[in-house]
Design a protein around this motif. Structure first.
Motif, PDB file in Angstrom:
ATOM      1  N   GLY A 111       0.780  -1.086   0.007  1.00  0.00           N
ATOM      2  CA  GLY A 111      -0.041  -0.126  -0.052  1.00  0.00           C
ATOM      3  C   GLY A 111       0.997   1.329   0.136  1.00  0.00           C
ATOM      4  O   GLY A 111       0.486   2.255  -0.805  1.00  0.00           O
ATOM      5  N   CYS A 112       1.749   1.126   0.889  1.00  0.00           N
ATOM      6  CA  CYS A 112       2.715   2.610   0.970  1.00  0.00           C
ATOM      7  C   CYS A 112       3.462   2.748  -0.568  1.00  0.00           C
ATOM      8  O   CYS A 112       3.603   3.833  -0.879  1.00  0.00           O
ATOM      9  N   ILE A 113       3.963   1.499  -0.957  1.00  0.00           N
ATOM     10  CA  ILE A 113       4.653   1.853  -2.365  1.00  0.00           C
ATOM     11  C   ILE A 113       3.874   2.219  -3.492  1.00  0.00           C
ATOM     12  O   ILE A 113       4.073   3.192  -4.261  1.00  0.00           O
ATOM     13  N   GLU A 114       2.539   1.821  -3.521  1.00  0.00           N
ATOM     14  CA  GLU A 114       1.635   2.050  -4.548  1.00  0.00           C
ATOM     15  C   GLU A 114       1.111   3.531  -4.127  1.00  0.00           C
ATOM     16  O   GLU A 114       1.009   4.099  -5.310  1.00  0.00           O
ATOM     17  N   ILE A 115       1.035   3.963  -3.083  1.00  0.00           N
ATOM     18  CA  ILE A 115       0.613   5.372  -2.787  1.00  0.00           C
ATOM     19  C   ILE A 115       1.666   6.299  -3.170  1.00  0.00           C
ATOM     20  O   ILE A 115       1.595   7.396  -3.579  1.00  0.00           O
ATOM     21  N   LEU A 116       2.908   5.762  -3.066  1.00  0.00           N
ATOM     22  CA  LEU A 116       4.113   6.745  -3.375  1.00  0.00           C
ATOM     23  C   LEU A 116       3.945   6.977  -4.940  1.00  0.00           C
ATOM     24  O   LEU A 116       4.235   8.095  -5.630  1.00  0.00           O
ATOM     25  N   GLY A 117       3.636   5.745  -5.572  1.00  0.00           N
ATOM     26  CA  GLY A 117       3.694   6.042  -7.103  1.00  0.00           C
ATOM     27  C   GLY A 117       2.603   6.824  -7.597  1.00  0.00           C
ATOM     28  O   GLY A 117       2.952   7.670  -8.441  1.00  0.00           O
ATOM     29  N   HIS A 118       1.451   6.720  -6.796  1.00  0.00           N
ATOM     30  CA  HIS A 118       0.427   7.469  -7.165  1.00  0.00           C
ATOM     31  C   HIS A 118       0.597   9.200  -7.026  1.00  0.00           C
ATOM     32  O   HIS A 118       0.492  10.054  -7.856  1.00  0.00           O
ATOM     33  N   LEU A 119       1.236   9.551  -5.855  1.00  0.00           N
ATOM     34  CA  LEU A 119       1.539  10.812  -5.549  1.00  0.00           C
ATOM     35  C   LEU A 119       2.537  11.504  -6.795  1.00  0.00           C
ATOM     36  O   LEU A 119       2.576  12.469  -6.878  1.00  0.00           O
ATOM     37  N   TYR A 120       3.672  10.625  -6.996  1.00  0.00           N
ATOM     38  CA  TYR A 120       4.630  11.073  -7.755  1.00  0.00           C
ATOM     39  C   TYR A 120       3.964  11.113  -9.084  1.00  0.00           C
ATOM     40  O   TYR A 120       4.463  11.841 -10.051  1.00  0.00           O
ATOM     41  N   GLU A 121       3.215  10.405  -9.424  1.00  0.00           N
ATOM     42  CA  GLU A 121       2.786  10.364 -10.869  1.00  0.00           C
ATOM     43  C   GLU A 121       1.920  11.587 -11.064  1.00  0.00           C
ATOM     44  O   GLU A 121       2.031  12.302 -12.352  1.00  0.00           O
ATOM     45  N   LYS A 122       1.098  12.001 -10.230  1.00  0.00           N
ATOM     46  CA  LYS A 122       0.208  12.969 -10.436  1.00  0.00           C
ATOM     47  C   LYS A 122       0.773  14.146  -9.724  1.00  0.00           C
ATOM     48  O   LYS A 122       0.290  15.413 -10.434  1.00  0.00           O
ATOM     49  N   LEU A 123       1.532  14.238  -8.849  1.00  0.00           N
ATOM     50  CA  LEU A 123       2.037  15.581  -8.020  1.00  0.00           C
ATOM     51  C   LEU A 123       3.541  15.547  -7.690  1.00  0.00           C
ATOM     52  O   LEU A 123       3.940  15.872  -6.876  1.00  0.00           O
ATOM     53  N   GLY A 124       4.185  14.850  -8.903  1.00  0.00           N
ATOM     54  CA  GLY A 124       5.389  14.712  -8.814  1.00  0.00           C
ATOM     55  C   GLY A 124       6.452  15.917  -8.499  1.00  0.00           C
ATOM     56  O   GLY A 124       7.177  15.926  -7.383  1.00  0.00           O
ATOM     57  N   ARG A 125       6.246  16.922  -9.150  1.00  0.00           N
ATOM     58  CA  ARG A 125       7.042  18.173  -8.908  1.00  0.00           C
ATOM     59  C   ARG A 125       6.840  18.910  -7.675  1.00  0.00           C
ATOM     60  O   ARG A 125       7.724  19.404  -7.103  1.00  0.00           O
ATOM     61  N   SER A 126       5.813  18.511  -7.044  1.00  0.00           N
ATOM     62  CA  SER A 126       5.463  19.099  -5.682  1.00  0.00           C
ATOM     63  C   SER A 126       6.273  18.206  -4.891  1.00  0.00           C
ATOM     64  O   SER A 126       6.223  18.736  -3.352  1.00  0.00           O
ATOM     65  N   ALA A 127       6.357  17.072  -4.920  1.00  0.00           N
ATOM     66  CA  ALA A 127       7.000  16.334  -3.931  1.00  0.00           C
ATOM     67  C   ALA A 127       8.389  15.935  -4.416  1.00  0.00           C
ATOM     68  O   ALA A 127       9.102  14.960  -3.889  1.00  0.00           O
ATOM     69  N   GLY A 128       9.132  16.933  -5.126  1.00  0.00           N
ATOM     70  CA  GLY A 128      10.669  16.493  -5.434  1.00  0.00           C
ATOM     71  C   GLY A 128      11.574  16.593  -4.337  1.00  0.00           C
ATOM     72  O   GLY A 128      12.970  16.109  -4.549  1.00  0.00           O
ATOM     73  N   GLY A 129      11.317  17.281  -3.329  1.00  0.00           N
ATOM     74  CA  GLY A 129      12.256  17.305  -2.048  1.00  0.00           C
ATOM     75  C   GLY A 129      12.540  15.985  -1.535  1.00  0.00           C
ATOM     76  O   GLY A 129      13.625  15.939  -1.132  1.00  0.00           O
TER      77      GLY A 129
END
Length: 1955
Positions: A111-129
């Protein structure tokens, strides 16, 4: 629920849930709605809830949930941070990373791995840090032992790349290492995801396609070895992307990064394809010649080629076509690609697949022509090199594969282009400077190639050419026959040209224009000559034998028209091909050498092949006798088989192929003959069949039919992806236990004429022999006795036990396939399997296979057990089988055993149903429920599949298990890993079965049903978000079922959005399923789909029509057309602009971009801006560089026709005036009439296209435009049609169709359009109409002998029939139209048409009569076939009768009508007999016979229009006095004519047909009346002309007025058509004609029954009168004003609408009386008849006193009394009732009084004096009461009534005695004086007083003397009247005299010129 509650989960409700499933469902539904809720939430308000919602979601993250919930959780996090603030996103990522690093349980980590993927796919530049930390965590997680975690980690990395793009550049190296290391993973799923991730990285990371290119390609090649389909596709995509990026990469100047050229990139691909490795690029001097590329690698590289070309885009491919084709073909010249024959076939298929993909998806039609030229040049170069003197055998071997592939691909291109490839065939193709080649010459040159494969492919190419361009068929056949004659001494030429000739003959059936019949006779002679001379030359014996039989087999494909006349000769040839006796066979076996036996065996196989072709293509000739004779020949061939092993031993293994071919041909023939015909040969045959199945030749040949014998529903456990993907052509090469993918034309040369599609090319010979043996065994085995069945099954069991290794599997597969075929045949023919011993052996055979490691054998075993249970039908056997399965499942832990028994349980229920297996139903469900949760995936899959079979067939018995099964499905769908794709597919199928089981109950609202429906919806949603396309397909199927049974619970909008998004999937199966679902929705909800936008603001119809150019799947394309047609038919009339815009856009794009069409500048005008915006076609034109194909254009013009059909019955779409009114009311609407110019433009483009099919359809659409809009007037120009302004475009569209090189079918359609335009009356100007007339006149040359001979030299004789009959039909309809206009007084227009037709009238009339005679002959029953002319008719050939009949059926009605008109115009003059060989009587009775034959045909045979034409023609034919004289003398014929007309009235409900039939009947009466025939007629049913007339008239009337029936039957319509509507005017006309028929019968001459006929007439007319003379109610009066001019049949209350026919009925009654009086005025019977009629009317009036229309009754009764003899009308009851009626009406309103006064006046003036006196006495009192009433009123407003009263008074005075005049005047004059001075009546009364004073002066003086005040009043009235007259005269004089306006004071100065 409040907004806040909509955001957060209802924990109270959640805590109340008990089961885990319910909680999981609750969370799933909440998360499903949460995303939409968050996105719709106001952004400002959402922030206050964001932190709380984030914490709640994080809590869910730490819980244990299944994959669907985890996926929705990720979507929810994305929605939260997309709408709200992203500051807390880092917290969520940190939580995920902590859980990953902390090595939480697998579910939480996933679940954590999948959620990471979703967040970076849709909001990747916001989580680049936090990207570095996240990346490191994921890199470490790929080292996990759990494959699911590794796969999810790889996928999350891919999502990071997609979301961050270049922002992740500092992690590219680590990502590359992670992906590359994962590509060596043990799990195939991990490899697949790694390949996809590396491909995504390659888009941004140039190192992957530059420095690391070699290692990446090498790594991909290793991955391809042993990869499954998904992994292979992912790897191929990666290779394609790597190479495309390497080629496109341009390093900056000064950079040391290597760039790759086109040659280097293609070298990578070629080395991979040929060697399976690129190591040869880095080594030198290494011998790699012995290495063979693994099949998986070759297939993967093949797919990589296709992806590479797609990545390089269309322009690059088009610019490098020559290089690409040369590269691909050069691969086949390498020995590594063709180490063996099978590998060579596979390699050829791979190259063909690459070219197919290239052509289908990237090349338009212009580019396809270009690649065809390149292929021709490549073939020419190969042949040029081969013809060089230094060429060797190896050169021929290497060139054969290049030539075969090039020609195969060329044939595919030609077939796609259709007639557009005509330029390719006729034009010269430049090869070098100053040198060119021709298409056909190059292909014919290949026919001399040493390789059979090349020659056969060239023959196939010629066949495809003829199919695409039918006009070239005959020319190609002529070339082949000429070459056979010139090169008859060359074996290669004999082989090549014979096979090409056979291939061309084989395509005749698919060519609409056919081939001249003389060519088939010529080929028959050639074939016989080859067989006869085969022994004359040893060198040519083998090719002549082979080619002779081949040509005979090809001729069989032409069917019975060609074969029937040669059948006796063929039977003799076949019989002589085999030994006549066993003794002769044995003697032949002992002698002969190898060559002799090669020729002999070739003769055997050739004869059997031609027999098989006969049995397939001439089934109508296969009578019982023919089959018996062929079976005898086959029995001899069976005996030959028993001697073949001896022959092989004597002469070596070189004869093995020839003997195998003989066996194959024999088995194929026997399959087409019933087994009972050759049961005497069963012994030898079975011995041979068993030998084939058990592989006595020690080979391992395996049948390819096992998968086909299994049930289609079992494909889910066998690999459904194989047959439903875009790569099936190459992927089938990798299938185990199957020879699929190895088909090639050289395996069986007969396929060039037997097969219609190259996809059915024959498999290798050994496989084909086993396949045919399997099929034949399945057909023969059920016919055997139990003893032989037992022996065979025992032998099979023993053979399987004794076989070892791979041979055991092959034997078992062959045996089991044959046994399944036998069971299937037994079941279909309701036969028995055998006794108990046979069943036991069969059961043993199945049980052994039930635990076989091979899944397909286990599947077949389960299928066999199910079919055995069905065939045996014994409940005991079924129970035993089920019990064994239960025991095996309980005791065995072996996965193979458990899976096999699971399927066995399902198959038992599938074939015997729930009732047949009810005893063990509960146990079956319980066991499979338990196994569905098994830890072994394979067991789960088979158990779920078995459970779905039970649910599907369980019916009501399964309803008790639906709830528990739904819970099982819901639980597994929400918890099982997504990697278990097969499990999810089976769950989807099971869910579909459960939905079907529940059915309409899903709409109920009970708790259990609501829970079940909830599970269904959640299950569908879970499968929709599954990544596998097959699972998504199953979800769509479930939603289709739900939409069917519970539509209101399915979110229609969301479903359509999902389907539209899935249309762009790369998976064929998903696209097909989406289109199938859209097709279903289009039929139920067309409006929702019509207005739906897919993407780029484009409508759905536009997108799916664009798919037609890209999709090659026939099913998918058919569903697209059906879906678009359904939407268009339902909503097209609502907004025709956007639909026409779509169709016109497709056609105009084609015209502007492909460079192939003949359109003028009109077709290239810019589209209107409003139209473009409708469907978003502007963007399509910009982005789509590939023009629509001609097939798409064809569908577009068909849509235009459908649009016109949808709009033609809507007034504002075809009437310009109403359209303008509609536009004012609704400015946003659109009307089709406004788009008329676009319609004409679209049809013009199609009519002048390069495709003949498109031209025909365009002309058909143009004809429809003329029919629809011909009556539309232009309101801006009086008496001008709106279409008149487009006559130039119509002429331009028609003109090319009359050119010499135009195919006859196109010219035929153009003639119909010409006829439609001329007959429509659109053009009023003779000069304008002359253009079209000239085209029609030019068509007359097609009727000339020279033109006919030219046509039949190119096409089939029936084509000439089509063209000539079309010309005659066009002229016939113009002729009829001209005469109709002449009758309508349209003098000018009629003269123009008549002048055109009359110039050719005599010539055409002769041809019309000949065509009618031909049609009459062809319409004869088959039993009269011997009476047909042996040389054919005027327009048909004896050899093409069957193909000519449809043309006559289409054209004869119009021709008959014109001929009848011409005969009526020239009434059978004597000189007409000299025109043709027919006499006038022949013409008359031939024409009548054809018309009557059509009228007697069943109602479904002819249309109403045809029946009307026949009746009109019959009317014309019997209108002439000469024809009437010929008809009337034959009494029985006249009666039969009336009976035929009566039958038409009974079987047809059309009012116009009834009108024409009654007109014909009146003419028949006229015939009898004028000739005086029929005086001896008797009123006998079936033999009486009078009775038949009465019967028909009654039928017509009863259909509309059932209440007039004289019987006691219910007063309902007697016709089944009673509910249809008819125009009121038509019914009135029918009533008038029926009355005329009834009246006319009375005037017919008859010696007997001169009273009975009038009695019947009175009965019908009085009944009709009472039905029509009724008063409407108040409601009906209001409704009558509102409703249209249509009524329903048989509605009695509608009689008031027929007031206008009441006078006609009255007139009819009078006419009957007059006709009766003429015959005999003293017969008491007819006097009684008249009296009865009067009494009947009066009694009817009493019965319907409230409804009856009294005015009609009194008028009719008056007329009848006046017309009838006094003896009949002077009856007391009549007198009393009529007097009472007069009195009643005189007491009524003014209208009643007026009617009664007029009737009374008529009565006293016209009837007998005695009767008159009686009625005067009885009615006078009421009359004078009316008269005195006006004296009391003192007014005279009712002038009409006063006039009638005054006129009656005068009549009464004339009838009074002189001594009573004083009394009458004393009554009349006071009343008249009282009305003086009362307005308009003053003058009338004064005039009447003056008249009385002058006529009766003495009486008037006496009255005035007695009443002097009357005289004073009269004088006062006269003076007052005179004064008023004088005053009015003065006023009038003053008004008319001019009043002087001159000034009284005159001016002295003139100011008139002052300015």
């Amino acid at each position: 629920m409040s907004i806040e509650n909509g955001l957060f989960m209802d924990k109270e409700a959640y805590d109340q849930l008990k089961s885990k499933l319910e909680k999981e469902l609750f969370i799933f539904q909440w998360l499903t709605t949460l995303e939409k809720t968050v996105r719709d939430f106001p952004k400002a308000e959402f922030k206050q809830f964001q932190s709380k919602l984030t914490l709640e979601l994080q809590e869910l993250l730490k819980s244990d949930h299944g994959p669907p919930v985890r996926r929705l959780l990720g979507n929810a996090f994305v929605a939260v941070y997309s709408v709200g603030d992203t500051y807390s996103m880092y917290d969520t990522i940190t939580v995920c990373l902590d859980l990953i690093k902390g090595k939480a349980d697998n579910t939480t980590m996933l679940g954590c791995i999948e959620i990471l993927g979703h967040l970076y796919e849709k909001l990747g530049r916001s989580a680049g840090g936090v990207f570095p930390d996240a990346l490191q965590a994921l890199v470490k997680s790929i080292k996990s032992s759990d494959a699911s975690i590794r796969k999810s980690s790889i996928y999350s990395m891919e999502q990071m790349i997609i979301g961050l793009e270049t922002s992740a550049s500092y992690g590219y190296k680590d990502l590359s290492k992670a992906f590359r290391s994962s590509m060596t993973d043990k799990s195939v799923n991990v490899k697949c995801k790694a390949a996809q991730g590396l491909r995504a990285l390659t888009l941004f990371y140039n190192v992957a396609c530059t420095s690391d290119l070699d290692s990446n390609i090498a790594m991909c090649l290793k991955v391809l070895e042993g990869a499954n389909y998904d992994c292979r596709i992912a790897t191929a995509q990666l290779i394609g992307t790597l190479l495309s990026k390497a080629l496109q990469f341009k390093p900056p100047e000064g950079s040391k990064v290597k760039s790759y050229s086109t040659d280097e990139v293609f070298t990578f691909l070629s080395m991979s394809f040929l060697h399976g490795s690129i190591s040869i690029l880095k080594t030198s001097g290494v011998d790699l010649g012995k290495s063979v590329t693994p099949r998986e690698v070759r297939v993967g590289i093949t797919e990589a080629y296709t992806f590479f070309f797609k990545e390089m885009n269309n322009p690059w491919v088009v610019n490098n076509l020559n290089y690409i084709v040369s590269h691909l073909l050069d691969l086949l010249s390498n020995s590594k690609a063709t180490p063996s024959h099978v590998e060579a076939v596979y390699s050829r298929k791979c190259i063909s697949f690459v070219m197919d993909s290239l052509i289908n998806s990237l090349l338009g039609e212009a580019s396809q022509l270009e690649i065809a030229k390149i292929l021709i040049i490549a073939v020419h170069k190969q042949m040029e090199n081969l013809n060089k003197s230094d060429s060797s055998l190896s050169d021929a071997q290497s060139s054969q594969h290049i030539i075969s592939t090039a020609l195969y691909q060329l044939s595919s291109v030609v077939l796609r282009l259709g007639t557009a490839s005509m330029t390719l065939i006729t034009d010269h193709i430049p090869v070098a400077q100053g040198k060119s080649i021709m298409f056909t010459e190059t292909v014919f040159e290949v026919l001399l190639h040493p390789s059979p494969a090349a020659r056969l492919t060239a023959a196939w190419c010629l066949r495809c050419t003829a199919s695409a361009v039918p006009a070239q068929l005959t020319a190609l056949v002529d070339i082949c026959t000429d070459k056979l004659e010139k090169l008859k001494t060359s074996p290669e030429a004999l082989f090549g040209f014979s096979h090409s000739l056979a291939a061309l003959i084989g395509c005749v059936g698919g060519c609409p224009l056919g081939m001249p019949h003389s060519r088939s006779r010529q080929v028959m002679v050639i074939a016989e000559d080859m067989l006869r001379t085969s022994s004359q030359n040893t060198r040519l014996s083998l090719p002549r034998t082979q080619c002779g039989w081949l040509l005979l087999g090809a001729l069989m494909t032409l069917g019975s028209p060609v074969v029937k006349s040669n059948l006796s000769r063929l039977m003799l040839i076949w019989k002589n091909a085999f030994p006549r006796s066993t003794k002769e066979l044995e003697s032949e076996t002992e002698r002969g050498d190898l060559f002799t036996w090669q020729v002999t065996l070739e003769g055997y196989s050739g004869a059997l092949m031609s027999m098989f072709s006969f049995l397939v293509h001439c089934q109508d000739l296969c009578s019982e006798d023919i089959l018996r004779r062929l079976a005898g020949i086959s029995e001899v061939a069976v005996n030959v088989l028993s001697h073949l092993p001896t022959i092989i031993k004597q002469h070596g293994a070189q004869l093995k192929a020839a003997t195998a071919m003989v066996r194959l041909r024999l088995y194929s023939c026997l399959l087409k003959i019933p087994p009972k015909q050759y049961d005497g040969a069963f012994a030898n045959l079975l011995r041979q069949l068993v030998s084939e199945l058990v592989l006595n030749d020690q080979t391992c040949t395996m049948t390819s039919l096992l998968r086909k014998q299994c049930h289609r529903g079992d494909s889910i456990i066998l690999g459904i992806w194989l047959k439903d993907n875009d790569h099936q052509t190459v992927e089938e090469q990798l299938q185990p236990n199957s020879a699929a993918g190895s088909g090639a034309v050289e395996h069986d040369s007969s396929c060039v004429f037997m097969e219609k599609d190259s996809s059915n090319w024959p498999l290798p010979l050994g496989v084909m022999v086993v396949d045919s043996a399997v099929r034949l065994f399945g057909k023969v085995f059920p016919s055997l006795g139990d003893k032989h069945k037992l022996q065979l099954l025992s032998h099979f069991n023993d053979t399987i036990k004794n076989a070892k290794g791979s041979r055991q599997l092959a034997v078992q597969v062959n045996i089991f396939t044959a046994y399944l075929a036998a069971l299937k045949y037994t079941s279909e023919n309701k036969m028995k399997l055998g006794n108990q011993d046979v069943i036991s052996q069969a059961n043993q055979l199945a049980e052994v296979a039930l635990t076989n490691p091979d899944p397909i054998l286990r599947c077949a075993a389960g299928e066999a057990l199910g079919r055995m249970a069905q065939v045996i039908g014994d409940p005991k056997f079924i129970s035993t089988m089920a019990q064994k399965a239960f025991e095996s499942l309980k005791s065995s832990r072996d996965a193979h055993s458990r899976t096999g028994n699971c399927l066995a349980l399902g198959c038992l229920h599938r074939y015997v149903g729930s009732m047949g297996s009810g005893q063990h139903f509960k146990n079956s469900v319980a066991v499979l429920h338990a196994l569905a949760r098994d830890t072994v995936t394979q067991v789960q899959v088979w158990a779920l599949h078995g459970l779905s079979l039970i649910a599907d067939t369980g019916g009501p018995m399964f309803r008790g298990y639906v709830t528990s099964t739904l819970d099982l499905v819901g639980e597994l769908l929400l918890t099982e890993s997504l990697d278990k794709v097969e499990v999810h597919q089976c769950l989807g199928n099971l869910l579909t079965a459960l939905i079907t089981s529940l059915g309409p109950d899903l709409q109920m609202e009970s708790k259990s049903i609501a829970h079940g429906r909830n599970v269904c919806l959640v299950g569908c949603a879970a499968m929709q978000i599954h990544p596998d396309p097959l699972v998504q397909c199953t979800a769509i199927q479930c939603l289709q079922q739900l939409h069917l049974f519970a539509p209101r619970h399915v979110n229609m909008k969301a479903l359509v959005v999902y389907l539209c998004n899935s249309l762009f999937s790369k998976h064929l199966l998903l696209r097909r399923e989406c289109i199938a679902c859209l097709r279903q929705l289009a039929q139920r909800h067309p409006h929702e789909l019509a207005d739906h936008h897919v993407k780029e603001d484009r409508y759905l119809a536009s997108v799916v029509m664009e798919m037609l150019d890209l999709e090659q799947d026939a099913i998918l394309c058919d569903h697209i057309r059906e879906a678009v047609s359904a939407i268009l038919g339902a909503v097209g009339a609502e907004n025709p602009r956007k639909w026409l815009s779509l169709c016109k856009g497709v056609l105009s794009l084609a015209a502007n971009s492909d460079g192939l069409s003949k359109q003028t500048d009109m077709a290239k005008e810019d589209e209107e801006e409003g139209d473009e915006a409708s469907f978003g076609e502007v963007s399509t034109a910009v982005k789509n560089t590939m023009a629509p194909r001609w097939t798409t254009k064809l569908f577009a013009i068909q849509c235009v026709k459908q649009l016109m059909i949808a709009c033609k019955d809507v007034p504002h779409h075809v009437d310009l005036q109403k359209a303008r009114q509609k536009l004012k009311a609704d400015p946003s609407g659109s009307c089709l009439v406004f788009l008329l110019s676009d319609l004409v433009r679209a049809t013009f483009i199609a009519s002048t296209s390069y495709s003949d099919q498109l031209r025909r359809e365009g002309l058909s659409a143009l004809q429809m435009i003329i029919h629809v809009f011909c009556g539309t007037l232009d309101p801006d120009y009086d008496n001008h049609a709106l279409l008149e302004q487009y006559q130039a475009q119509v002429g331009a569209a028609l003109r090319p169709a009359f050119e010499d090189d135009t195919p006859p079918d196109v010219t035929s359609m153009a003639c119909q359009v010409c006829n439609a335009w001329i007959s429509s009356g659109v053009s009023r100007d003779a000069s304008d109409l002359k253009r079209i007339q000239q085209l029609l006149v030019s068509s007359l040359q097609n009727l000339q002998t020279s033109t006919h001979e030219l046509i039949i030299s190119r096409y089939n004789e029936s084509t000439s029939t089509l063209l000539r009959l079309s010309v005659l039909q066009a002229w016939a309809e113009v002729y009829v139209r001209a005469h109709e206009l002449n009758k309508q007084d349209s003098a000018e227009e009629a003269l123009d048409l008549l002048s055109t037709v009359e110039a050719h009238e005599s010539y055409l009339s002769e041809l019309w009569m000949s065509a009618i005679r031909d049609h009459a002959l062809l319409a004869l029953p088959p039993s009269f076939a011997t009476q047909l002319p042996p040389n054919g008719g005027t327009f048909y050939c004896a050899d093409t009768i069957d193909s000519s009949r449809p043309h006559y059926r289409r054209t004869w009605p119009s021709i008959l009508h014109a001929a009848a008109m011409w005969l009526n115009k020239h009434p059978f003059r004597k000189e007409m007999d000299k025109i043709t060989d027919m006499t006038n009587e022949d013409r008359l009775f031939l024409s009548i016979g054809v018309a009557i034959e059509a009228l007697c045909a069943p109602s479904s045979t002819h249309t109403n229009q045809t029946i009307c034409i026949c009746l009109e023609a019959f009317t014309e034919l019997i209108s002439s006095p000469w024809s009437q004289a010929k008809i009337a003398y034959n009494h029985s014929t006249c009666v039969e004519y009336v009976n035929v007309l009566h039958r038409i009235v009974l079987t047809r409900s059309n009012a116009q047909i009834h009108i024409h039939a009654l007109k014909c009947l009146l003419l028949l009466q006229e015939c009898r009346r004028n000739t005086g025939e029929g005086s001896d007629d008797r009123l006998e049913p079936g033999n009486s002309f009078l009775f038949a007339n009465l019967e028909m008239a009654m039928c017509v009337l009863l259909r509309r007025f059932p209440e007039i029936s004289p019987t006691d039957h219910p007063k309902t319509p007697i016709s089944s058509y009673a509910s249809t509507g008819e125009p009121l005017t038509a019914i009135k006309e029918l009533i008038r004609l029926s009355i005329d028929v009834i009246v006319g019968l009375v005037s017919l001459p008859t010696d007997q029954f001169y009273v009975e006929v009038p009695e019947a007439a009175f009965l019908l007319l009085t009944g009709l009168f009472s039905a029509c003379a009724v008063n409407p109610s108040e409601e009906e009066k209001e409704e009558q004003v509102k409703t249209s001019d249509f009524v329903l049949h048989g509605t009695p209350s509608m009689g008031h609408k027929f007031f206008s026919v009441v006078p006609h009925i009255s007139q009819g009654l009078c006419s009957v009386i007059k006709n009766m009086e003429i015959k005999d005025s003293n017969d008491r019977r007819w006097l009684t008849c008249i009296t009865t009629t009067l009494v009947t009317l009066l009694q009817t009036l009493d019965q319907k006193s409230e409804q009856a229309h009294l005015e009609s009754y009194v008028s009719t009764l008056t007329v009848l009394i006046c017309s009838a003899p006094p003896q009949a009308s002077n009856v007391q009851i009549v007198y009393d009732k009529v007097s009472a009626l007069f009195s009643k009406m005189l007491d009524g309103d003014m209208n009643s009084q007026l009617t009664s006064l007029r009737a009374f006046k008529t009565l006293i003036m016209s009837c007998d004096p005695v009767i008159r006196t009686r009625y005067i006495r009885s009615v006078s009192e009421a009359f004078f009461e009316v008269f005195f009433a006006y004296q009391k009123k003192g007014t005279g407003e009712d002038l009409t009534l006063i006039k009638e009263i005054i006129s009656i008074q005068r009549i009464l005075l004339t009838y009074c005695l002189p001594n009573t005049h004083i009394h009458m005047i004393s009554l009349i004059v006071p009343v008249l004086i009282s009305m003086l001075g009362t307005g308009a009546a003053h003058a009338l009364c004064l005039a009447e007083i003056t008249y009385l004073t002058q006529t009766y002066p003495a009486e008037v003086r006496n009255m005035f003397s007695e009443q002097p005040h009357l005289q004073q009043r009269l004088a006062t009235a006269i003076r007052t009247s005179a004064a008023k007259a004088q005053a009015q005269t003065t006023q009038t004089r003053l008004a008319s005299s001019p009043i002087s306006t001159a000034p009284k004071i005159a001016l002295k100065m003139d100011f008139s010129n002052f300015k």
